[in-house]
Design an enzyme around this catalytic site. Structure first.
Site, mmCIF file in Angstrom:
data_model
loop_
_atom_site.group_PDB
_atom_site.id
_atom_site.type_symbol
_atom_site.label_atom_id
_atom_site.label_comp_id
_atom_site.label_asym_id
_atom_site.label_seq_id
_atom_site.Cartn_x
_atom_site.Cartn_y
_atom_site.Cartn_z
ATOM 1 N N GLU A 251 0.518 -4.679 2.802
ATOM 2 C CA GLU A 251 -0.622 -5.512 3.182
ATOM 3 C C GLU A 251 -0.330 -7.004 3.228
ATOM 4 O O GLU A 251 -0.834 -7.710 4.112
ATOM 5 C CB GLU A 251 -1.825 -5.238 2.260
ATOM 6 C CG GLU A 251 -2.566 -3.940 2.574
ATOM 7 C CD GLU A 251 -1.924 -2.707 1.972
ATOM 8 O OE1 GLU A 251 -0.997 -2.872 1.148
ATOM 9 O OE2 GLU A 251 -2.330 -1.585 2.298
ATOM 10 N N HIS B 84 -11.447 2.269 -3.539
ATOM 11 C CA HIS B 84 -11.617 2.451 -2.096
ATOM 12 C C HIS B 84 -13.078 2.296 -1.675
ATOM 13 O O HIS B 84 -13.466 2.783 -0.619
ATOM 14 C CB HIS B 84 -11.147 3.847 -1.656
ATOM 15 C CG HIS B 84 -9.674 3.973 -1.427
ATOM 16 N ND1 HIS B 84 -8.756 3.837 -2.431
ATOM 17 C CD2 HIS B 84 -8.957 4.218 -0.302
ATOM 18 C CE1 HIS B 84 -7.540 4.017 -1.938
ATOM 19 N NE2 HIS B 84 -7.635 4.238 -0.645
#
Lengths: 325, 324
Positions: free
Chosen positions: A60, A129
């Site tokens: 990321e 998440h």
């Protein structure tokens, strides 16, 4: 044409990549056969090639940082940060780099990057998440934060985001992906900083964003059955924030409930409540109520998760309290 | 290795400019005339200059907190740099960046970076632009030995290999990460970069000619689509981490010995490949450098601070919200 948010985003990416060859898409699984976890990038690799639809490793900081660097040097990247929770591993590239380029370089920099990311609870995906985190992003000067609640807005706001010369974080609520509505055909742009009055009303103002705008609308429908006229304001973009629409609605209703899926401290709900108190105090007939998620992580178990997210019931209870003040 | 007489003179001029610029800055800083933190590049000049000598304004570099040398090597104007380091209105970044965030987009200089390891992902993005546009440009990230341990650096190495980016990882191993001596033997950094699947070599960072040779090969590889390269330039940090750092953690005898052998300037001039540079030419270059620096300081100290309204400018290009 009626379509889902998922389809609207996919269509917008197709249209913008078609229109401008400097637009590239990069991220994890974006060039896979199924177009990522929710098929958002479906069909892009076949149409635009793997040099513009770039599958990356799970990395990321490099995805977001490279998107920023590519934007700084002439491309218009749309990077995917699969879940907003992954901000934890790449925040520096947003907070200290991308957001600050223009300011710290004295206006020399232009960073037209969009970071698309999935937000929100409701799918049983647990603490890492399911978060919202947009208040954290909206607090950073130099980036814009967009939170569409329906497919038409998703298309209009994503088109604007891709054509915007400033960095934009585009937050997609995973529980809304399949929600359908009429979406304008062809090119469709919506300006940032303009809230949507989802429902007009005169007794109370309910402010929401992303999924809580949908929840607020459901509450307004139930209130209508009881003869109460609620006005629902969907903020649509959190930075810039359309303060005027909220304050104007308060002049009509005098009562405010803010519904926000964030954790309560330093939430968008707090921001809107602060706005109402600071700049709309004279219009208020009752204390502002905030309906947020609790100051806890998001539990994985659906039975607790159901109590975590603001529900229509909680919104209705807050409204009743406000109205009976 | 070929180097034209013009490039040879440029190489000397740039290295000497960095040296004189920073020594003068140090002295002004010690008198309290410059704000913020500054990090001096002394004895690493050959690295930046060799790295940027064959680059054009279309090539990119992402720099570090120790970035003055990178700026000068990439062609930033001395006066505009000084104005920025003094945080003046007419500085390269209107005084809002200062030493640790100085940038010059017109020169492909994508910013010093006050976050150790912050630059490589950005440089990878610039390399992605070059690759996507197919314009033959390259992008270089300067990385200290301290930064070599950051995850962002590892992620960038990997991405550069996976996407075969025209990128150069220019490690400057000055053997000190802030106040801590590097526990890694020389060469370990290149070894690590090489393990990602790119050519990686260790070069004496005080030897301009060795550096230039390695950089030419790396840049050519990038321009020709050959993917990334890593260079570990071994050098010594002459001064402290930042100006004013007393370096109590360094052994003085060791430091003196390092300083004596790691100055790239006398080494450059003693090299037979620099023979074309006459004493007369050197004297001419030196005089011009001092004049340029003097003039830069003169202009800087007479220059205006940013006006109060500048607090609010250039946060965004366009913003429909409130900034205050």
């Amino acid at each position: 044409m009626k379509m889902s948010i998922r389809e609207a985003i996919n269509q917008t990416l197709h249209q913008e990549m078609e229109r401008d060859e400097r637009v590239i898409v990069l991220g994890e699984d974006v060039a896979s056969d199924q177009g990522g976890v929710y098929g958002i990038t479906d069909g892009l690799p076949a149409k635009f090639g793997l040099h513009r639809v770039i599958d990356t490793p799970i990395t990321e900081s490099a995805i977001v940082g490279a998107a920023g660097g590519a934007a700084l040097t002439g491309l218009r990247p749309v990077a995917e940060l699969m879940f907003v929770d992954f901000l934890g591993v790449c925040l520096d590239q947003i907070l200290n780099q991308i957001a600050k380029f223009r300011y710290m370089f004295g206006g020399q920099a232009r960073t037209p990057v969009v970071i698309r990311t999935m937000i929100g609870a409701g799918t049983g995906t647990g603490p890492q998440h399911s978060q919202i985190l947009y208040p954290l992003l909206a607090a950073i000067p130099g980036i814009k934060v967009v939170t569409p609640a329906n497919a038409a807005d998703a298309k209009g706001l994503l088109t604007t985001a891709i054509r915007d010369d400033d960095p934009v974080i585009f937050c997609e609520h995973k529980a809304l992906y399949m929600d359908e509505c009429e979406v304008p055909e062809g090119e469709y742009l919506l300006p940032f900083g303009q809230a949507r009055t989802a429902v007009e009303g005169s007794d109370i103002t309910i402010v929401g964003m992303s999924r809580t705008a949908v929840i607020a609308e459901e509450a307004a429908t139930q209130l209508a059955q009881k003869g109460i006229s609620a006005e629902v304001i969907d903020l649509r973009t959190l930075s810039p924030l359309d303060e005027g629409s909220v304050l104007e609605s308060l002049t009509k209703t005098g009562r405010l409930v803010v519904v926000d899926e964030s954790n309560p401290f330093c939430s968008m709900a707090s921001e809107i409540a602060g706005l109402a108190v600071e700049r709309g105090f004279d219009t208020l007939d009752a204390p502002v109520k905030r309906v947020t998620s609790p100051h806890t992580p998001v539990p994985a178990t659906p039975c607790l998760e159901a109590n975590y997210v603001p529900s229509v019931e909680r919104v209705m209870a807050a409204i009743e309290e406000t109205l009976s003040y | 290795m070929d180097i034209s007489p013009e490039k040879l003179a440029d190489a000397y001029r740039l290295m000497k400019t960095i040296r004189e610029f920073e020594e003068r800055m140090r002295s002004e800083y010690q008198q309290g005339k410059l704000p913020g933190f500054i990090h001096i590049y002394r004895n690493q000049e050959a690295i930046a200059v060799a790295a940027c000598l064959d680059m054009t304004n279309e090539d990119y570099i992402a720099s570090t907190h120790r970035g003055h040398g990178h700026c000068i090597a990439k062609g930033c104007e001395i006066e505009a740099m000084l104005l920025e380091l003094a945080c003046k209105e007419d500085g390269l970044c209107n005084g809002k960046g200062g030493s640790m965030h100085i940038a010059d987009m017109s020169k492909g200089m994508l910013g010093a970076n006050a976050i150790v390891g912050g630059g490589p992902p950005i440089a990878a993005g610039a390399a992605l632009t070059a690759k996507t546009l197919g314009n033959g440009a390259v992008s270089m990230a300067f990385i200290g030995d301290g930064a070599s341990d950051q995850g962002t650096v590892a992620e960038s190495l990997n991405l550069a290999v996976v996407l075969q980016l025209p990128m150069i990882f220019m490690y400057e191993n000055n053997r000190y990460a802030e106040f801590t001596k590097s526990p890694k033997p020389d060469g370990r950094i290149a070894e690590r970069a090489g393990a990602f699947g790119m050519p990686a070599e260790v070069v004496d960072g005080s030897d301009f000619f060795a550096m230039y040779d390695a950089c030419q090969r790396a840049i050519m590889r990038g321009r020709e689509g050959g993917g990334p390269t890593a260079i570990e330039a071994v050098c010594n940090r002459y001064y402290g981490h930042f100006e004013g750092d007393a370096q109590a953690y360094r052994n003085q005898a060791e430091l003196d010995a390092e300083r004596a052998v790691s100055d790239p300037l006398p080494r450059f001039l003693a090299d037979p490949r620099a023979a074309a540079l006459t004493e007369e030419k050197i004297a001419e270059i030196n005089a011009a450098i001092l004049e340029e620096i003097d003039r830069g300081f003169e202009v800087t100290y007479a220059a205006a601070d940013p006006t109060p309204d500048k607090l609010y400018t250039d946060v965004y290009i366009h913003y429909e919200g409130r900034l205050q």
